[in-house]
Structure formats: C-alpha cells, structure tokens
Design a protein around this motif. Structure first.
Motif, mmCIF file in Angstrom:
data_model
loop_
_atom_site.group_PDB
_atom_site.id
_atom_site.type_symbol
_atom_site.label_atom_id
_atom_site.label_comp_id
_atom_site.label_asym_id
_atom_site.label_seq_id
_atom_site.Cartn_x
_atom_site.Cartn_y
_atom_site.Cartn_z
ATOM 1 N N VAL A 211 -6.265 4.652 -0.268
ATOM 2 C CA VAL A 211 -5.399 3.503 -0.557
ATOM 3 C C VAL A 211 -5.511 2.461 0.550
ATOM 4 O O VAL A 211 -5.608 1.257 0.293
ATOM 5 N N ASN B 240 -8.592 -1.270 -9.859
ATOM 6 C CA ASN B 240 -7.577 -0.510 -9.119
ATOM 7 C C ASN B 240 -7.547 0.952 -9.528
ATOM 8 O O ASN B 240 -7.250 1.829 -8.713
ATOM 9 N N SER C 205 -7.111 -1.187 -0.051
ATOM 10 C CA SER C 205 -6.217 -2.324 0.170
ATOM 11 C C SER C 205 -6.790 -3.302 1.178
ATOM 12 O O SER C 205 -6.686 -4.521 1.012
ATOM 13 N N TYR D 49 -9.812 5.447 -7.537
ATOM 14 C CA TYR D 49 -9.234 6.755 -7.211
ATOM 15 C C TYR D 49 -9.688 7.856 -8.160
ATOM 16 O O TYR D 49 -9.123 8.956 -8.152
ATOM 17 N N ARG E 148 2.167 1.777 -3.420
ATOM 18 C CA ARG E 148 1.120 2.286 -4.302
ATOM 19 C C ARG E 148 0.854 3.763 -4.005
ATOM 20 O O ARG E 148 0.605 4.558 -4.908
ATOM 21 N N LEU E 149 0.910 4.142 -2.734
ATOM 22 C CA LEU E 149 0.716 5.546 -2.358
ATOM 23 C C LEU E 149 1.824 6.417 -2.950
ATOM 24 O O LEU E 149 1.563 7.530 -3.424
ATOM 25 N N PRO F 62 0.813 -1.233 0.000
ATOM 26 C CA PRO F 62 0.000 0.000 0.000
ATOM 27 C C PRO F 62 0.840 1.274 0.000
ATOM 28 O O PRO F 62 0.507 2.236 -0.691
#
Length: 476
Positions: free
Chosen positions: A390, A374, A394, A378, A118-119, A115
């Motif tokens: 996120v 995914n 997740s 957002y 990904r952030l 996570p």
C-alpha cells in the motif's frame, strides 16, 4: 440494516477520501483567484498543488510501518486531525510561502490518512470482494470531485477563496467520531524495524526532485538551483535503490516489482496518472485564463467529469469480471488518452454542453481505469506484505500526479518559448499540452497488454481459463 463490516469500514474511510478530494478539486478551480489575491502568476500556483503531493510522497512510505506499529485506527484519527488543522492554516495564509507551508502540513496528514485508511480496508475484506469494496470506498469519495468544482467556484466567485479550506473542519470532526466508534484497531504483531536510512534517502530524493521539477521553467528559482535540486534528488533516489537491495526490511520494498500485477499497476499506472494528473491544473486554467469564464462557470463545467466517474462505480466490477483486467486496462487507457487529447480542441466558442459531454464520458472511463489499477496492484500480495505494498503503490500514485502537474505546466511554458509571439495561455499552447498528456495515457496501454490473460481473476471471482499445455502462459 446490517451492513457487512468491510462496507462500514469503506464508508468511514471514504469520509477521509471525501475531505481530501474535495480539497484538491476546490483549490484547482480557484487557482486564478488565489493567484490574483496573493499577487502571484497563476503558473506559480502550481506550487500549491505540487507541495501537497510532494509532502504525500515523502511521508507515505512510513505510513504502513507506523500503522502496523501503533495501530491503524489511532494513526487514522491523528492523520485526520493534522489534515483538518492544516486546512484551517491554509485558509489563514496571506502569501504563497505560507500557503505552500500549509499545503505541506496537509500532505503530512494526507500521507497517513488515505494510505492507512486503505490499509484498514484491505485487511478487512476477502480478495473476492476487493473490487466491490473499493467501489464502496470510492463512491462517497467521488462526491468530493463532483461538488468540489461547484463549491470552489461558488465560494471563490461569491464569497472568498479562504473558505474553500475551512469547509474541511466539520468533515474532519465527523471522520474522527466515526473512526472511534466503528473501526477496529488492526496492527501487525511484528512490523519489523523502521528503515530510517531509507526514509531519509527517499524523502530527500523525492522532495528535492519534485520541487526541482515544479520550479523548472517558471522563473521561480535560478536555473542553477533548479538543476541542483533535480540532480541531487536523482542521486538520493539512486542511493535509496542501492540501499533497498541490501537490507531485509526496506521502507519501499522494490522486490514487490517482481510481481507481474504489481509492476504493471505501478509502471503503467505511472504513465497514465502523469497524463490524467495534468487535468486539475490545465483544464481550469484553459476555461478561465483562456476562455474568460469565472471560477463558478468553470466549476459548473468541470464537475461533470466526476459525475461520470461516480456513474462508473456501479459497473466497474461487472465490466472487469466480464472482460478481464488486461483488456479493460489497455482499452480504457487508449480511450482515456484520446479523450484527454480532445480537450485541446475546445475553444471559447465550443458549446458548454459539448464540453460537458466529453468530460462526462472521460470521467467514466478514467474512473474505470483507476478502479482496475487500484485493485490489480494487490492481486498477488500476501497479507504480511500488504502495508508495504500500500505504501509503495501510494507513493507511486502521488509521484505520478505531481509529475503530471509539472509536465502540464512545462508543456504550456515550453510551447510559449518555442512560439514567442503567443502567450502562455494561447489556444495552441493548451492544445499542445493536452495532446502530449493524452499520448502518455495511451502509452501506458503497452504495459497492460503484457499482463497474463487471467491477471487479477481472483479479485472479481472470474473463472480462470487455463492455457493449453503446449502454450504456456506468458509472464514478463
């Protein structure tokens, strides 16, 4: 060659994803061999899968706040270190409890690693490049599932299953070095206070509920203990919902569900992932316990699903741009569910090339669905809310995958109890389980069809078609 900054970040984060996905696919292929060596029933080894996912679900909610507070690059490197050391510990385990403990520690590292990675990516890319960035992120990571079944099957058949965990060590070292050199230490200036009460309630609720579901029906715990775990976990999660509605900065912000695209990604994605999440558990068991193939033969067949996913990544953005998120998500869910159900009609006499062909197409479609899910999550998230989004997304993903393993095992065990004359690994039992899981995937399409026609258009730079004045856009 000068690559855009977001591409470099995506490729580095992909090292972490590669390590995690390699580990997940390797252990799935090797479950029967691990069970034999540890003197356990193969069904009991679902704890080795679910314990990792439970740990992810417990610790992921705090990952966004920790990254904002202490810096995403620092937490990313610490997480890779924990995951690598825990992998070594898993390889040294000699009993099921020791393996489960190691997997829980891996989950702690993975909860921060993926996570937070990904952030890092979300905060370094413009919305119009988001789908392309996610493709860069997942292409290298998909090599894990591609080589995982082959590597796991080869190591387990010709060496020893313990080495499937130790291969993470050099990958982890490389990830730490690259993150130190190339990744910016992004953080929020004012992340707000940590929701300690929310962390306790969500952690206790998720862990007890998922462990209760994992041991249900397998004789791993008395029925009273199983009921108590499920009941207590449900009550704790209900208490968290009440708590989250009363404070300004909840750990998992339920207000994000008011956003159409985020809600569809979480709710529809949950149904879809429960179905797909059963595959790493059910498919290797069917090929090995049902069809009599060894670990390497099983891995040589199942790897093509990830090869199909890898092929899809170059076409995801054009497909989503051409047809839109709503149509792609709904149709891909229906097709994925139908293909998943077809797994149940494989037999020991089905040619390997036929099985591989179905898995190739299935991997392609599944990966398209995951890319869309995914990204669409957002579409309406502002940057200050990105870490909470996120974390929330997740947690929902890992919870769904955990339920998928539990649901797949429950379907097998339920069929055998309804048909006492047949074993747990009978062809009919696998057929029932795969059809049931496929129907869950198909059911998710109903949620995606309720999205606005232009949902997520800004993510692929699709032209937004405005509805006529007399026909207002339908929002749910």
């Amino acid at each position: 060659m000068n690559l855009p900054r977001y591409v470099v970040t995506a490729l580095i984060v992909a090292c972490a994803l590669f390590m995690e996905t390699l580990d997940a696919t390797v252990i799935a292929t090797s479950l029967p061999a691990i069970a034999l060596d540890l003197h356990e029933d193969p069904i009991s080894l679902k704890l080795a899968l679910t314990s990792y996912l439970v740990s992810l679900a417990v610790f992921i909610p705090a990952s966004g706040w920790v990254a904002d507070r202490y810096g995403a690059r620092l937490i990313f490197r610490v997480a890779i270190s924990i995951f690598t050391l825990a992998s070594i510990g898993c390889g040294l385990s000699s009993t099921l409890p020791e393996l489960v403990t190691g997997r829980l520690a891996q989950g702690l590292g993975g909860a921060m690693m993926v996570p937070v990675g990904r952030l890092l990516l979300m905060r370094s890319v413009e919305r119009g490049n988001l789908v392309r960035a996610l493709s860069y992120l997942t292409v290298p990571a998909l090599f894990g599932p591609v080589v995982g079944p082959l590597v796991g099957g080869f190591i387990t058949t010709y060496f020893h299953w313990r080495w499937i965990f130790w291969v993470n060590a050099p990958i982890g070292v490389i990830g730490i070095i690259l993150a130190t050199i190339f990744i910016d230490d992004v953080r929020e200036d004012n992340p707000g206070p940590l929701d300690v009460a929310g962390f306790v309630l969500s952690g206790v609720g998720l862990s007890t509920l998922l462990f209760g579901l994992a041991v249900a029906g397998g004789g791993l715990a008395p029925l009273s203990v199983t009921i108590a775990l499920i009941g207590f976990g449900s009550l704790a999660l209900a208490a968290y919902v009440r708590h989250a509605r009363r404070i300004a900065f909840p750990l998992l912000d339920l207000r994000l569900l008011s956003l159409h695209t985020f809600r569809a990604s979480v709710a529809g994605g949950a149904l879809f992932r429960i179905g797909i999440g059963s595959i790493p558990f059910l498919l290797p068991l069917m090929l090995q316990m049902g069809f009599g193939r060894n670990s390497f033969q099983s891995g040589a067949i199942t790897f093509v699903a990830s090869a199909g996913a890898l092929l899809m990544k170059t076409t995801a953005a054009p497909i989503l741009r051409r047809f839109g998120f709503r149509r792609v998500l709904a149709l891909a869910a229906m097709l994925s569910g139908s293909l998943l159900s077809s797994y149940g009609f494989f037999t020991a006499a089905t040619p390997g090339l036929v099985i591989m062909g179905v898995l190739l197409v299935s991997g392609f479609v599944n990966s398209l669905e995951f890319t869309g899910l995914n990204a669409i999550a957002y579409a309406e998230i502002d940057n200050p809310d990105m870490s909470r989004a996120v974390s929330f997304a997740s947690v929902a993903q890992q919870l769904s995958l955990s339920l998928g393993i539990a649901a797949g095992a429950a379907a097998l065990q339920g069929w055998s109890r309804l048909n006492p004359g047949e074993g747990v690994f009978s062809p009919e039992g696998f057929r029932f389980a795969f059809i049931l899981m496929g129907l869950l995937c198909i059911a998710s399409s109903a949620i995606f069809l309720r999205l606005p026609a232009d949902a997520g258009a800004e993510l692929t730079a699709r032209p937004v078609k405005k509805a006529p004045a007399a026909e207002p856009a339908h929002r749910v």
